[in-house]
Design a protein around this motif. Sequence first.
Motif, mmCIF file in Angstrom:
data_model
loop_
_atom_site.group_PDB
_atom_site.id
_atom_site.type_symbol
_atom_site.label_atom_id
_atom_site.label_comp_id
_atom_site.label_asym_id
_atom_site.label_seq_id
_atom_site.Cartn_x
_atom_site.Cartn_y
_atom_site.Cartn_z
ATOM 1 N N TYR A 69 0.843 -1.186 0.000
ATOM 2 C CA TYR A 69 0.000 0.000 0.000
ATOM 3 C C TYR A 69 0.881 1.240 0.000
ATOM 4 O O TYR A 69 2.018 1.217 0.468
ATOM 5 C CB TYR A 69 -0.882 0.065 1.257
ATOM 6 C CG TYR A 69 -1.933 -1.002 1.369
ATOM 7 C CD1 TYR A 69 -1.652 -2.226 1.955
ATOM 8 C CD2 TYR A 69 -3.227 -0.780 0.907
ATOM 9 C CE1 TYR A 69 -2.625 -3.204 2.077
ATOM 10 C CE2 TYR A 69 -4.211 -1.747 1.028
ATOM 11 C CZ TYR A 69 -3.897 -2.955 1.619
ATOM 12 O OH TYR A 69 -4.876 -3.929 1.738
ATOM 13 N N GLN A 115 0.614 5.408 1.166
ATOM 14 C CA GLN A 115 -0.197 6.390 1.880
ATOM 15 C C GLN A 115 0.339 7.788 1.631
ATOM 16 O O GLN A 115 1.523 8.062 1.865
ATOM 17 C CB GLN A 115 -0.219 6.118 3.388
ATOM 18 C CG GLN A 115 -1.175 7.031 4.152
ATOM 19 C CD GLN A 115 -1.236 6.707 5.628
ATOM 20 O OE1 GLN A 115 -0.259 6.272 6.228
ATOM 21 N NE2 GLN A 115 -2.412 6.901 6.234
ATOM 22 N N GLN A 165 -4.168 11.215 -1.261
ATOM 23 C CA GLN A 165 -4.884 10.022 -1.742
ATOM 24 C C GLN A 165 -5.232 9.037 -0.641
ATOM 25 O O GLN A 165 -5.976 8.083 -0.875
ATOM 26 C CB GLN A 165 -4.044 9.308 -2.811
ATOM 27 C CG GLN A 165 -3.749 10.145 -4.033
ATOM 28 C CD GLN A 165 -5.008 10.547 -4.777
ATOM 29 O OE1 GLN A 165 -5.983 9.782 -4.829
ATOM 30 N NE2 GLN A 165 -5.013 11.734 -5.340
ATOM 31 N N GLY A 166 -4.708 9.250 0.542
ATOM 32 C CA GLY A 166 -4.963 8.283 1.602
ATOM 33 C C GLY A 166 -4.209 6.989 1.359
ATOM 34 O O GLY A 166 -3.135 6.990 0.771
ATOM 35 N N LEU A 167 -4.801 5.883 1.773
ATOM 36 C CA LEU A 167 -4.175 4.561 1.619
ATOM 37 C C LEU A 167 -4.672 3.915 0.335
ATOM 38 O O LEU A 167 -5.868 3.709 0.156
ATOM 39 C CB LEU A 167 -4.527 3.669 2.807
ATOM 40 C CG LEU A 167 -3.626 3.813 4.019
ATOM 41 C CD1 LEU A 167 -4.352 3.394 5.274
ATOM 42 C CD2 LEU A 167 -2.362 2.981 3.843
ATOM 43 N N PHE A 223 3.543 0.872 2.776
ATOM 44 C CA PHE A 223 3.277 -0.175 3.763
ATOM 45 C C PHE A 223 3.199 -1.529 3.081
ATOM 46 O O PHE A 223 2.621 -1.664 1.997
ATOM 47 C CB PHE A 223 1.944 0.070 4.473
ATOM 48 C CG PHE A 223 1.948 1.198 5.451
ATOM 49 C CD1 PHE A 223 1.432 2.434 5.108
ATOM 50 C CD2 PHE A 223 2.456 1.018 6.729
ATOM 51 C CE1 PHE A 223 1.418 3.477 6.013
ATOM 52 C CE2 PHE A 223 2.454 2.066 7.647
ATOM 53 C CZ PHE A 223 1.936 3.296 7.285
ATOM 54 N N LEU A 227 -4.037 0.649 -2.486
ATOM 55 C CA LEU A 227 -3.411 -0.639 -2.752
ATOM 56 C C LEU A 227 -2.623 -0.555 -4.054
ATOM 57 O O LEU A 227 -3.135 -0.117 -5.081
ATOM 58 C CB LEU A 227 -4.477 -1.723 -2.879
ATOM 59 C CG LEU A 227 -3.958 -3.122 -3.174
ATOM 60 C CD1 LEU A 227 -3.203 -3.678 -1.974
ATOM 61 C CD2 LEU A 227 -5.112 -4.040 -3.545
#
Lengths: 110, 111
Positions: B35, B37, B41-43, B91, B45
Amino acid sequence: GIQVEQSPPDLILQEGANSTLRCNFSDSVNNLQWFHQNPWGQLINLFYIPSGTKQNGRLSATTVATERYSLLYISSSQTTDSGVYFCAVVSGTSYGKLTFGQGTILTVHP
Amino acid sequence: DARVTQTPRHKVTEMGQEVTMRCQPILGHNTVFWYRQTMMQGLELLAYFRNRAPLDDSGMPKDRFSAEMPDATLATLKIQPSEPRDSAVYFCASGIRDTQYFGPGTRLTVL
């Protein structure tokens, strides 16, 4: 794809207060997880809860899958609860692929 | 206490350089996810594997990103060439029975 909306976007509490965070999702889900991202950036699993209710200490969560929402309850909040709370879901045949909401930023003041 | 480990924890590099991030999933987990972050865009995949086979990498810019799992104990994410817009926290997560556990992340800064 599935949409995940969390509310409120920000929440400020005094230590000892209770709070409820909400997660709405736009389609049926096979999996729903709540995470806490602490101020150091670590994402910590809180609950795996595609349906029903679970409790872990001061935290509890309820998912009503038929109505497409989940709630995270924090009781007797502490300053260490501060951070960002994320709801994430797996829908349909997405093979475990999590879609995250934008998160709720929680700040607990002493 | 089994954990997902990631290296390096921090990386600062210059535009155009190759970046390799590594992840050791929890032993026994059969799925691995990458992922990214960012504030905007946030988190998101980027890619994921089941039993070391790539299942979906549609979230990755194919021209510069690549993800591999050479064995069950190592997953890699490479960016070549890196660009300033790649600056983010990356992540890795591993999972079993629909529950995912996240590593501490690699904070990448591309100057």
